[in-house]
Structure formats: C-alpha cells, structure tokens
Write an enzyme that holds these catalytic residues in place. Structure first.
Site, PDB file in Angstrom:
ATOM      1  N   HIS A   1      -5.041  44.904  28.703  1.00  0.00           N
ATOM      2  CA  HIS A   1      -5.128  44.552  30.130  1.00  0.00           C
ATOM      3  C   HIS A   1      -5.994  45.554  30.902  1.00  0.00           C
ATOM      4  CE1 HIS A   1      -1.938  41.420  30.471  1.00  0.00           C
ATOM      5  NE2 HIS A   1      -1.500  42.001  29.364  1.00  0.00           N
TER       6      HIS A   1
ATOM      7  N   CYS B   1      -5.737  39.432  26.973  1.00  0.00           N
ATOM      8  CA  CYS B   1      -4.392  39.216  26.423  1.00  0.00           C
ATOM      9  C   CYS B   1      -4.112  37.718  26.277  1.00  0.00           C
ATOM     10  CB  CYS B   1      -3.355  39.965  27.252  1.00  0.00           C
ATOM     11  SG  CYS B   1      -1.854  40.254  26.326  1.00  0.00           S
TER      12      CYS B   1
ATOM     13  N   GLU C   1      -7.175  45.223  33.738  1.00  0.00           N
ATOM     14  CA  GLU C   1      -6.878  45.102  35.175  1.00  0.00           C
ATOM     15  C   GLU C   1      -5.672  45.954  35.576  1.00  0.00           C
ATOM     16  OE1 GLU C   1      -6.178  43.090  32.842  1.00  0.00           O
ATOM     17  OE2 GLU C   1      -4.276  42.056  33.191  1.00  0.00           O
TER      18      GLU C   1
HETATM   19  N1  GLN Z   1       2.483  37.269  24.613  1.00  0.00           N
HETATM   20  C1  GLN Z   1       1.808  36.561  25.658  1.00  0.00           C
HETATM   21  C2  GLN Z   1       1.326  35.194  25.183  1.00  0.00           C
HETATM   22  O1  GLN Z   1       1.432  34.892  24.066  1.00  0.00           O
HETATM   23  C3  GLN Z   1       0.617  37.352  26.160  1.00  0.00           C
HETATM   24  C4  GLN Z   1       1.092  38.560  26.905  1.00  0.00           C
HETATM   25  C5  GLN Z   1       0.168  39.029  27.966  1.00  0.00           C
HETATM   26  O2  GLN Z   1      -0.763  38.341  28.408  1.00  0.00           O
HETATM   27  N2  GLN Z   1       0.435  40.230  28.396  1.00  0.00           N
HETATM   28  O3  GLN Z   1       0.827  34.435  25.951  1.00  0.00           O
END
Ligand code: GLN
Length: 199
Positions: free
Chosen positions: A182, A84, A184
């Site tokens: 994610h 992410c 995790e």
């Molecule tokens: N939207 C977040 C970002 O731009 C990422 C979100 C996340 O890691 N769950 O950093």
C-alpha cells in the site's frame, strides 16, 4: 502522452477500499483526481488507480455497475496502477480456488497471484522493499503489507520492479503497475510520482 494529458485528472476506482488515501497522495503531488464509479467517469482521465480493499466485494461491484469491459478497454490505452486488492483485480488469474473465493480478476496483467498469500499469522507487516527499474522511485521503499497477495507467476512481458527479499512485490507490464503493498499508507510519494511518469 501529450503535455495536455498531464493536466487531466487521475481516476480512482471508488467502489470500495481506501481510494481516499490515494486521492491525498496525488493531491500532495499537485495532481487532480476523480472518483470513478460508472463507465462514463473513465472519460478524459490521465490514468486510473485500483485501490486496496476487498477483491471479493470489488468483483461484485465492478460487475454490478458494468465496469468490467470499460476498465479493460481503458487499460489498453492508459496507465493503471493496482495496489493490493487492486493488483488482484488486475491479475491474469488467481492461484488456489479456495483462496480466490469467487474473485474474477480483469485479466490485464500477465501474472498469477494468491490472495492472502502470507496466511493468517503474519497477514499484516511493514518491510523495506527494493524498487529498481521505476525511474524516480529506485531504492529502498517502506512498504505496508495488509493481508497482501503474493505474486506466484509472472509472464514474459512482465518486469519485476520491486522485491521483498527474492520475492516480487511490484511488477510492471507496459503502463500497468501492480503492487502487493500500500504506497498510499506512507508519506513516501515516489511510487505515485513514478506512476504519473509512466504516461
Ligand atoms: N486480502 C484482500 C483481498 O483479497 C486484499 C487486502 C488489501 O487490499 N489490503 O482482496
């Protein structure tokens, strides 16, 4: 990687975000971990995870503690998984200057991503994704997307190893692995295991 390296800990970039959840996943696999908050802590690691969190804050903290160069050097020789916000940090570049919001990616994975790519309405959801091309992790995987980025371009050296519908959600370039979701946050440890096997 030599057998000796398999005894080394996996590093977790722990400046910000949900690194502790990755720690729990690796522990469940019997793999030691180490928090990484400064360059010297990259020594003697088997690989590194850049967790989910907030890439604007991560950008600031990486530069504040002088980790930008050391992270790039580390990734040239070790496996790195970005999940992410971690994928955003691994990316080559970011689409849409407004969405990028000052985030400076490390420029390691040859792809372009758009932060918060699902917009504000549907910014968090669970969905099954199909993983193929990651030995041990092939099949359907229960993915959790939280204000997830979208991968809008992949370079020629990048393999799409996970899809949600037609869309890439997991990509691999050598020993660099980027996930828009994610792993995790589920009980399913196959992707953490596949990452360990990338070495
Ligand atoms: N939207 C977040 C970002 O731009 C990422 C979100 C996340 O890691 N769950 O950093």
């Amino acid at each position: 990687m030599s057998d000796g390296a398999r005894d080394l800990p996996v590093g977790l970039l722990s400046l910000q975000g949900d690194y502790a959840k990755h720690e729990a996943a690796f522990r469940a696999l019997g793999c030691a971990t180490r928090y990484v908050r400064r360059p010297a802590e990259l020594e003697g690691l088997r690989g590194l995870v850049i967790p989910g969190g907030e890439s604007t804050t991560m950008t600031r903290l990486i530069d504040r503690v002088g980790l930008r160069g050391p992270l790039r050097d580390f990734a040239a020789h070790h496996p790195v998984m970005g999940t992410c916000a971690g994928l955003i940090m691994l990316a080559g570049d970011l689409a849409d200057e407004v969405a990028a919001h000052g985030v400076q990616p490390l420029g390691l994975l040859d792809c372009t991503v758009r932060r918060n790519g699902y917009g504000t309405q549907v910014d968090s959801f669970d969905a099954p994704v199909v993983i193929s091309g990651l030995p041990g992790a092939d099949g359907t995987y229960p993915a959790v997307f939280i204000r997830a980025p979208r991968i809008v371009r992949t370079g020629p050296g990048v393999e799409v190893v996970g899809r949600h519908g037609d869309e890439p959600v997991a990509i691999r370039q050598g020993r660099l692995l980027g996930l828009t979701f994610h792993p995790e946050l589920t009980e399913d440890l196959r992707l953490h295991r596949a990452f360990l096997d990338l070495a």
